[in-house]
Design a protein around this motif. Structure first.
Motif, PDB file in Angstrom:
ATOM      1  N   LYS A 173      11.540 -77.269 -25.080  1.00  0.00           N
ATOM      2  CA  LYS A 173      10.098 -77.044 -25.215  1.00  0.00           C
ATOM      3  C   LYS A 173       9.612 -75.926 -24.299  1.00  0.00           C
ATOM      4  N   VAL A 174      10.078 -75.914 -23.041  1.00  0.00           N
ATOM      5  CA  VAL A 174       9.540 -74.954 -22.075  1.00  0.00           C
ATOM      6  C   VAL A 174      10.262 -73.609 -22.119  1.00  0.00           C
ATOM      7  N   CYS A 175      11.483 -73.569 -22.653  1.00  0.00           N
ATOM      8  CA  CYS A 175      12.236 -72.314 -22.784  1.00  0.00           C
ATOM      9  C   CYS A 175      12.686 -72.142 -24.241  1.00  0.00           C
ATOM     10  N   THR A 199       3.724 -68.740 -23.491  1.00  0.00           N
ATOM     11  CA  THR A 199       3.628 -67.294 -23.294  1.00  0.00           C
ATOM     12  C   THR A 199       4.226 -66.857 -21.954  1.00  0.00           C
ATOM     13  N   LYS A 200       4.619 -67.807 -21.148  1.00  0.00           N
ATOM     14  CA  LYS A 200       5.385 -67.525 -19.932  1.00  0.00           C
ATOM     15  C   LYS A 200       6.354 -68.672 -19.732  1.00  0.00           C
ATOM     16  N   LYS A 216      22.276 -65.499 -28.753  1.00  0.00           N
ATOM     17  CA  LYS A 216      21.487 -66.071 -27.683  1.00  0.00           C
ATOM     18  C   LYS A 216      21.833 -65.390 -26.352  1.00  0.00           C
ATOM     19  N   MET A 217      20.866 -65.358 -25.449  1.00  0.00           N
ATOM     20  CA  MET A 217      21.053 -64.684 -24.172  1.00  0.00           C
ATOM     21  C   MET A 217      21.305 -65.666 -23.028  1.00  0.00           C
ATOM     22  N   PHE A 218      20.764 -66.874 -23.144  1.00  0.00           N
ATOM     23  CA  PHE A 218      21.026 -67.911 -22.138  1.00  0.00           C
ATOM     24  C   PHE A 218      20.813 -69.260 -22.780  1.00  0.00           C
ATOM     25  N   ASP A 219      21.342 -70.304 -22.161  1.00  0.00           N
ATOM     26  CA  ASP A 219      21.085 -71.652 -22.667  1.00  0.00           C
ATOM     27  C   ASP A 219      21.465 -72.712 -21.636  1.00  0.00           C
ATOM     28  N   LEU A 220      21.142 -73.947 -21.977  1.00  0.00           N
ATOM     29  CA  LEU A 220      21.477 -75.123 -21.170  1.00  0.00           C
ATOM     30  C   LEU A 220      22.250 -76.088 -22.033  1.00  0.00           C
ATOM     31  N   ALA A 221      23.368 -76.608 -21.517  1.00  0.00           N
ATOM     32  CA  ALA A 221      24.128 -77.648 -22.193  1.00  0.00           C
ATOM     33  C   ALA A 221      24.287 -78.821 -21.245  1.00  0.00           C
TER      34      ALA A 221
END
Length: 334
Positions: free
Chosen positions: A70-72, A117-118, A327-332
């Motif tokens: 949600k936030v990223c 937006t941020k 994709k440029m970054f992520d969380l797993a």
């Protein structure tokens, strides 16, 4: 004399049906852009051009896949124009519903055209919670006339707190960085004060004189990773940045080459992912990856009682596979 009506108390945000609890206050700012016609007798008074509501806050640091999503929401998945993916540059940002729940007041503010937006920075550290400050912007619903009561948002009852607040998932841990397929010490780099990943998003507002802000679209996502290495020598810093010393299997970076060109020599470069890992007290393995990246900048301080390595900054390049924006970054989380 009017007597005061005190309105205060805890609050939460629901963004696109996902609960977001905050570390401190939530700031709601309703701002209006105006213009002021002039005459020989002076200014005639401010007139409305557009308006928006900006919600500013710091998420409490619950690090789960649901909250992270949600936030990223941008730059964390492969995107194609053909699929109409919402995280491609040029696609509208304010397409979600956001609800602000004021618990003591028992009211809620609902905005149906809203979006991030941020994006918040990711603070991967034992001495800090997971998220920095973020913003959600709410604009008018251009399917309605600007004088409609619900053009921008509505206030109604009843507020609810929900069940998503869980301190066990508020992560404060030391993290370890592995650079590509490199061996010791680059397979387990530590940081003196943790790692900071800034998603670096930007947006553009599209104006229309009939409604004000007609849309806000994603312009770009440029992540940056910053940290102060705690277990590298100065020569190993040079190796990491490809400065001044060529070492086995790799060539120094040359003008015109991408910072994230990858590891190798000649025309043979293999992209390097910068992968951060940690295991929390519940046994969850957390992995944050910055893809096709390279070390760009380095700051040092020489002095008594001051750690020499102050900052290494890592940036990715935008990779494509068969024309698909990766994709440029992520969380797993496992």
């Amino acid at each position: 004399m009017p007597l005061p009506t005190i309105i205060q108390g805890p609050c939460k945000i629901v963004l696109d049906s996902g609960d977001i609890y905050t570390e401190g206050d939530i700031t709601l700012k309703r701002s209006r852009e105006t213009f002021n016609p002039k005459s020989q007798l002076g200014n005639l008074g401010a007139r409305l051009k557009s308006e928006k509501v900006v919600l500013s806050f710091k998420p409490v640091g619950i690090l789960t896949a649901a909250v992270f999503g949600k936030v990223c929401p941008y730059g964390t998945a492969a995107e194609t124009v053909a699929s109409g993916a919402s995280a491609m540059p040029g696609f509208p940002v304010c397409t979600k519903t956001v609800v602000v729940h004021s618990i003591i007041q028992d009211n809620k503010w609902t905005f149906t055209k809203a979006g991030v937006t941020k994006m918040p920075t990711l603070n991967l550290s034992a001495g800090n919670t997971a998220f920095g400050d973020m913003e959600i912007t709410c604009i008018g619903d251009v399917s309605k006339q600007p004088d409609a009561a619900d053009f921008l948002g509505v206030i109604s009852a009843t507020a609810e707190w929900g069940t998503g607040m869980a301190e066990q998932t508020i992560v404060t841990l030391p993290w370890s960085l592995a650079v590509g397929g490199r061996t010791t010490p680059f397979d387990a780099v530590g940081a003196q004060e943790g790692f900071e990943l800034d998603p670096g998003m930007s947006v553009k507002e599209i104006m229309d004189e009939n409604v004000g802000i007609a849309s806000i679209v994603l312009e770009n996502v440029e992540p940056k990773l910053k940290f102060a290495p705690n277990n590298l020598t100065s020569l190993q810093i040079d190796e990491l940045l490809g400065w001044g010393v060529a070492f086995a299997g790799n060539a120094n970076l040359k003008p015109g080459q991408a910072i994230g060109r990858g590891f190798g020599t000649g025309a043979s470069y293999a992209a390097e992912n910068f992968v951060l890992t940690a295991t929390d007290h519940a046994g969850r393995v957390l992995t944050v990856s910055l893809y096709a990246a390279g070390a760009q900048d380095y700051d040092a301080t020489f002095g008594v009682g001051t750690h020499q390595h102050r900052m290494v900054q890592v940036v990715p390049r935008q990779a494509f596979t068969s024309g698909v924006k990766q994709k440029m970054f992520d969380l797993a989380i496992a």
